[in-house]
Design a protein around this motif. Structure first.
Motif, short mmCIF file in Angstrom:
data_model
loop_
_atom_site.label_atom_id
_atom_site.label_comp_id
_atom_site.label_asym_id
_atom_site.label_seq_id
_atom_site.Cartn_x
_atom_site.Cartn_y
_atom_site.Cartn_z
N ASP A 197 -14.08 0.52 0.96
CA ASP A 197 -12.83 -0.13 1.05
C ASP A 197 -12.27 -0.85 2.17
O ASP A 197 -11.54 -2.08 2.17
CB ASP A 197 -12.20 1.04 0.84
CG ASP A 197 -11.56 2.12 -0.33
OD1 ASP A 197 -11.09 1.35 -1.22
OD2 ASP A 197 -12.38 2.90 -0.37
N ALA A 198 -13.15 -0.48 3.99
CA ALA A 198 -12.91 -0.93 4.77
C ALA A 198 -13.86 -2.22 4.36
O ALA A 198 -12.68 -2.99 5.20
CB ALA A 198 -12.95 -0.19 5.94
N TRP A 225 -4.48 2.53 8.28
CA TRP A 225 -5.60 3.31 7.96
C TRP A 225 -5.98 3.43 9.07
O TRP A 225 -6.63 4.40 9.18
CB TRP A 225 -6.35 2.77 6.73
CG TRP A 225 -6.26 2.40 5.43
CD1 TRP A 225 -5.33 2.73 3.97
CD2 TRP A 225 -7.08 1.85 4.35
NE1 TRP A 225 -5.36 2.38 3.22
CE2 TRP A 225 -6.60 1.87 3.73
CE3 TRP A 225 -7.31 0.40 4.80
CZ2 TRP A 225 -7.06 1.53 2.09
CZ3 TRP A 225 -8.41 -0.01 3.76
CH2 TRP A 225 -8.07 0.01 2.68
N GLU A 226 -5.40 3.12 10.20
CA GLU A 226 -5.66 3.32 11.90
C GLU A 226 -7.32 2.40 11.84
O GLU A 226 -7.96 3.17 12.85
CB GLU A 226 -5.54 4.03 12.02
CG GLU A 226 -4.01 4.24 12.23
CD GLU A 226 -2.91 5.40 12.71
OE1 GLU A 226 -4.16 6.68 13.28
OE2 GLU A 226 -1.73 5.64 12.66
N LEU A 227 -7.70 1.75 10.93
CA LEU A 227 -9.08 1.29 11.15
C LEU A 227 -9.75 -0.42 11.40
O LEU A 227 -8.52 -0.95 11.12
CB LEU A 227 -9.31 0.73 9.59
CG LEU A 227 -9.11 2.85 9.03
CD1 LEU A 227 -10.40 1.96 7.44
CD2 LEU A 227 -10.66 3.39 9.88
N TRP A 259 -3.55 -3.34 5.28
CA TRP A 259 -4.25 -1.96 4.74
C TRP A 259 -4.80 -1.39 6.58
O TRP A 259 -4.67 -0.14 5.93
CB TRP A 259 -4.98 -1.77 3.37
CG TRP A 259 -4.05 -2.27 2.88
CD1 TRP A 259 -3.20 -1.58 1.85
CD2 TRP A 259 -4.53 -2.84 1.08
NE1 TRP A 259 -1.97 -2.49 0.82
CE2 TRP A 259 -3.71 -2.60 0.11
CE3 TRP A 259 -5.22 -3.31 0.93
CZ2 TRP A 259 -3.78 -3.58 -0.98
CZ3 TRP A 259 -5.82 -3.88 -0.26
CH2 TRP A 259 -4.77 -4.28 -1.55
N VAL A 307 -10.43 3.12 -2.85
CA VAL A 307 -8.47 3.30 -3.47
C VAL A 307 -8.46 2.37 -4.48
O VAL A 307 -8.39 0.57 -4.56
CB VAL A 307 -8.04 2.65 -2.16
CG1 VAL A 307 -6.33 2.41 -2.41
CG2 VAL A 307 -8.09 3.19 -0.82
N TYR A 312 0.67 -1.74 -0.04
CA TYR A 312 -0.06 -0.13 0.26
C TYR A 312 1.04 1.38 -0.13
O TYR A 312 0.46 2.37 -0.66
CB TYR A 312 -0.88 -0.35 1.30
CG TYR A 312 -1.58 1.19 1.75
CD1 TYR A 312 -2.91 1.44 0.86
CD2 TYR A 312 -1.53 1.77 2.16
CE1 TYR A 312 -3.84 2.21 0.68
CE2 TYR A 312 -1.93 3.23 2.34
CZ TYR A 312 -3.42 4.01 1.51
OH TYR A 312 -3.57 4.50 1.76
N PRO A 362 -2.60 10.87 2.29
CA PRO A 362 -3.69 11.24 3.14
C PRO A 362 -4.98 11.65 3.37
O PRO A 362 -6.44 10.09 4.00
CB PRO A 362 -3.12 12.28 4.18
CG PRO A 362 -1.71 12.55 3.77
CD PRO A 362 -1.05 12.08 2.59
N VAL A 393 -7.01 7.63 2.34
CA VAL A 393 -7.30 7.08 3.45
C VAL A 393 -9.04 6.61 3.69
O VAL A 393 -9.43 8.24 3.77
CB VAL A 393 -6.52 7.60 4.76
CG1 VAL A 393 -6.79 6.31 6.33
CG2 VAL A 393 -4.79 7.07 5.13
N PRO A 394 -9.66 5.44 3.45
CA PRO A 394 -11.18 5.62 3.62
C PRO A 394 -10.97 5.49 4.90
O PRO A 394 -10.64 5.37 6.09
CB PRO A 394 -11.18 4.54 2.90
CG PRO A 394 -10.18 3.57 3.48
CD PRO A 394 -8.87 4.50 3.20
N SER A 395 -12.53 5.86 5.07
CA SER A 395 -13.54 6.00 6.90
C SER A 395 -13.38 4.67 6.76
O SER A 395 -13.67 3.12 6.60
CB SER A 395 -14.33 6.40 6.49
OG SER A 395 -15.36 6.31 5.62
#
Length: 207
Positions: free
Chosen positions: A42-43, A97-99, A93, A173, A23, A32, A35-37
């Motif tokens: 995507d997430a 993305w810190e998800l 990913w 993405v 990624y 930045p 980056v998805p929500s």
């Protein structure tokens, strides 16, 4: 079964770093703004396909130990390695993305399916095998194991193709959309291959 799951999980964990590297080096997804929500397609695709892939890995390791047929063992090995690698990328990913890797929403909410996503007999997502089917696969040997695996994996791939096509339509993405397109092409090819393998064994995919 538990040991196989632990082995597959450990292998996928090692590959998380590889996913993050992929990624980070993608030119159209490394900013930045990309980056998805947490509730994005995507997430959602990354979370759900990681779970979907994990079962394919476990299923493939089971049949590899239940038959001596080289064609089935080779297919199972290829599927296990490919999907463990892709699972590592998807989880990588999410880390980048810190998800969260787990959502309170039902599986496939990102596709607008939500509570209707569960497959037959309580399967978590379309194409996924039930606990009873996984247990049955582990109880079979030889040709019977081969046929049941090919039937289960055909269903599994059809569900995976459906999900990947959803990502191709809705994900934003770029590198993830490309991965999804590759999944569609590869799994449709393997569905055709498995149809031939079932025919060779006097069987067909399930209705």
């Amino acid at each position: 079964m538990r040991q196989l799951g632990l082995i597959a999980g450990a292998a996928a964990a090692v590959l998380v770093g590889a996913g993050a590297i992929t990624y980070a080096t993608a030119g159209d997804a490394g900013t930045p703004d990309a980056v998805p929500s947490a509730d994005s397609a995507d997430a959602g695709f990354a979370r759900d396909m990681a779970v979907h892939h994990q079962q394919a890995v476990e299923m493939s390791y089971i049949v590899r130990d239940r038959t001596d047929d080289e064609a089935v063992r080779r297919l199972a090995y290829d599927i296990a390695q490919t999907q463990a690698n892709q699972r590592g990328m998807l989880l990588g990913w999410l880390d980048l993305w810190e998800l969260p890797k787990v959502s309170a929403d039902p599986p496939m909410t990102w596709m607008g399916m939500g509570d209707t996503a569960s497959g037959k007999d309580g399967a978590l997502m379309p194409g996924m095998a039930t606990n009873a089917e996984m247990k049955r696969l582990g109880s079979l040997d030889g040709k019977r194991a081969e046929v049941f695996y090919l039937q289960l994996m055909t269903d599994h791939h059809r569900g995976g193709v459906h999900m990947a096509q959803g990502c191709v339509r809705a994900c934003e993405v770029g590198v993830e959309k490309r991965l999804a397109r590759g999944m569609v092409e590869a799994q449709e090819s393997e569905i055709a291959l498995m149809a031939g393998m079932l025919k060779e064994r006097g069987a067909a995919e399930r209705e």
